[in-house]
Design a protein around this motif. Structure first.
Motif, mmCIF file in Angstrom:
data_model
loop_
_atom_site.group_PDB
_atom_site.id
_atom_site.type_symbol
_atom_site.label_atom_id
_atom_site.label_comp_id
_atom_site.label_asym_id
_atom_site.label_seq_id
_atom_site.Cartn_x
_atom_site.Cartn_y
_atom_site.Cartn_z
ATOM 1 N N TRP A 36 0.864 -1.184 0.000
ATOM 2 C CA TRP A 36 0.000 0.000 0.000
ATOM 3 C C TRP A 36 0.899 1.233 0.000
ATOM 4 N N PHE A 37 0.569 2.162 -0.856
ATOM 5 C CA PHE A 37 1.251 3.442 -0.932
ATOM 6 C C PHE A 37 0.189 4.533 -0.852
ATOM 7 N N ARG A 38 0.636 5.750 -0.584
ATOM 8 C CA ARG A 38 -0.308 6.863 -0.570
ATOM 9 C C ARG A 38 0.344 8.100 -1.142
ATOM 10 N N GLN A 39 -0.490 8.986 -1.647
ATOM 11 C CA GLN A 39 -0.004 10.242 -2.205
ATOM 12 C C GLN A 39 -0.925 11.363 -1.798
ATOM 13 N N ALA A 40 -0.377 12.303 -1.059
ATOM 14 C CA ALA A 40 -1.115 13.488 -0.650
ATOM 15 C C ALA A 40 -0.928 14.587 -1.690
ATOM 16 N N PHE A 47 5.551 5.059 0.627
ATOM 17 C CA PHE A 47 5.273 3.706 1.096
ATOM 18 C C PHE A 47 4.484 3.762 2.395
ATOM 19 N N VAL A 48 3.507 2.864 2.515
ATOM 20 C CA VAL A 48 2.729 2.753 3.753
ATOM 21 C C VAL A 48 2.998 1.399 4.415
ATOM 22 N N THR A 49 2.751 0.327 3.673
ATOM 23 C CA THR A 49 2.936 -0.999 4.234
ATOM 24 C C THR A 49 3.079 -2.025 3.113
ATOM 25 N N ALA A 50 3.671 -3.158 3.445
ATOM 26 C CA ALA A 50 3.784 -4.260 2.498
ATOM 27 C C ALA A 50 3.565 -5.572 3.242
ATOM 28 N N ILE A 51 3.064 -6.559 2.504
ATOM 29 C CA ILE A 51 2.760 -7.857 3.112
ATOM 30 C C ILE A 51 3.166 -8.939 2.122
ATOM 31 N N ASN A 52 3.803 -9.999 2.632
ATOM 32 C CA ASN A 52 4.269 -11.020 1.715
ATOM 33 C C ASN A 52 3.140 -11.980 1.357
ATOM 34 N N TRP A 53 3.474 -13.049 0.656
ATOM 35 C CA TRP A 53 2.468 -13.889 0.027
ATOM 36 C C TRP A 53 1.464 -14.501 0.992
ATOM 37 N N ASN A 54 1.895 -14.834 2.186
ATOM 38 C CA ASN A 54 0.982 -15.508 3.121
ATOM 39 C C ASN A 54 0.673 -14.652 4.346
ATOM 40 N N GLY A 55 1.106 -13.407 4.337
ATOM 41 C CA GLY A 55 0.848 -12.538 5.474
ATOM 42 C C GLY A 55 1.799 -12.731 6.626
ATOM 43 N N GLY A 56 2.781 -13.598 6.446
ATOM 44 C CA GLY A 56 3.697 -13.885 7.533
ATOM 45 C C GLY A 56 4.734 -12.805 7.774
ATOM 46 N N THR A 57 4.927 -11.964 6.774
ATOM 47 C CA THR A 57 5.890 -10.866 6.894
ATOM 48 C C THR A 57 5.217 -9.574 6.471
ATOM 49 N N THR A 58 5.331 -8.579 7.313
ATOM 50 C CA THR A 58 4.800 -7.262 6.988
ATOM 51 C C THR A 58 5.841 -6.201 7.331
ATOM 52 N N ARG A 59 5.707 -5.064 6.704
ATOM 53 C CA ARG A 59 6.572 -3.925 7.006
ATOM 54 C C ARG A 59 5.721 -2.672 6.946
ATOM 55 N N TYR A 60 6.023 -1.731 7.827
ATOM 56 C CA TYR A 60 5.227 -0.509 7.914
ATOM 57 C C TYR A 60 6.119 0.727 7.907
ATOM 58 N N THR A 91 -4.477 11.919 5.306
ATOM 59 C CA THR A 91 -5.271 12.250 4.128
ATOM 60 C C THR A 91 -4.439 12.095 2.865
ATOM 61 N N ALA A 92 -4.937 11.289 1.931
ATOM 62 C CA ALA A 92 -4.194 10.991 0.707
ATOM 63 C C ALA A 92 -5.037 10.066 -0.162
ATOM 64 N N VAL A 93 -4.577 9.875 -1.370
ATOM 65 C CA VAL A 93 -5.085 8.791 -2.208
ATOM 66 C C VAL A 93 -4.232 7.561 -1.900
ATOM 67 N N TYR A 94 -4.902 6.474 -1.586
ATOM 68 C CA TYR A 94 -4.221 5.238 -1.226
ATOM 69 C C TYR A 94 -4.271 4.270 -2.407
ATOM 70 N N PHE A 95 -3.101 3.721 -2.742
ATOM 71 C CA PHE A 95 -2.959 2.792 -3.852
ATOM 72 C C PHE A 95 -2.483 1.440 -3.337
ATOM 73 N N CYS A 96 -3.051 0.372 -3.880
ATOM 74 C CA CYS A 96 -2.450 -0.915 -3.615
ATOM 75 C C CYS A 96 -1.628 -1.315 -4.850
ATOM 76 N N ALA A 97 -0.662 -2.173 -4.620
ATOM 77 C CA ALA A 97 0.247 -2.582 -5.670
ATOM 78 C C ALA A 97 0.655 -4.029 -5.448
ATOM 79 N N ALA A 98 1.012 -4.693 -6.548
ATOM 80 C CA ALA A 98 1.400 -6.100 -6.494
ATOM 81 C C ALA A 98 2.765 -6.282 -7.130
#
Length: 127
Positions: A36-40, A47-60, A91-98
């Protein structure tokens, strides 16, 4: 080709909560790490957060740690962003990415590592 569609944005007061969803069209959704990213207005995408394939690893990002939580449901091809204790600066536009980088095993904070992007959803936090 992977299509991503975000939803769940809107207006919320300071201290409130929202949950964003991002539905993916990928047949092999579990082979993608998601971000997830955002742009004000007037600012660069961040960058806001990322999550790996099974949710076992996240970063914020430091700015959202302890307030935002990323999760995913591979059976529904959907990733979520739970946002609590919202602030006006969220406040921002939030984008998801793969990204298929490393078959989704690792997370990345770098926007150029992501292959596919959604159209974004607006989040507005009013004071």
């Amino acid at each position: 080709q992977v299509q991503l569609v975000e939803s769940g944005g809107g207006f919320v007061q300071v201290g409130g909560s929202l949950r964003l969803s991002c539905a993916a069209s990928a047949r092999t959704f579990s082979s993608y790490a998601m971000g997830w990213f955002r742009q004000a207005p007037g600012k660069e995408r961040e960058f806001v957060t990322a999550i790996n394939w099974n949710g076992g690893t996240t970063r914020y990002a430091d700015s959202v740690k302890g307030r935002f939580t990323a999760s995913r449901d591979n059976a529904k091809n959907t990733v979520y962003l739970q946002m609590n204790s919202l602030k006006p600066e969220d406040t921002a536009v939030y984008f998801c990415a793969a990204t298929s980088r490393s078959s989704g095993l690792v997370v990345t904070t770098l926007a150029h590592h992501y292959d596919y992007w959604g159209q974004g959803t607006q989040v507005t936090v009013s004071s």
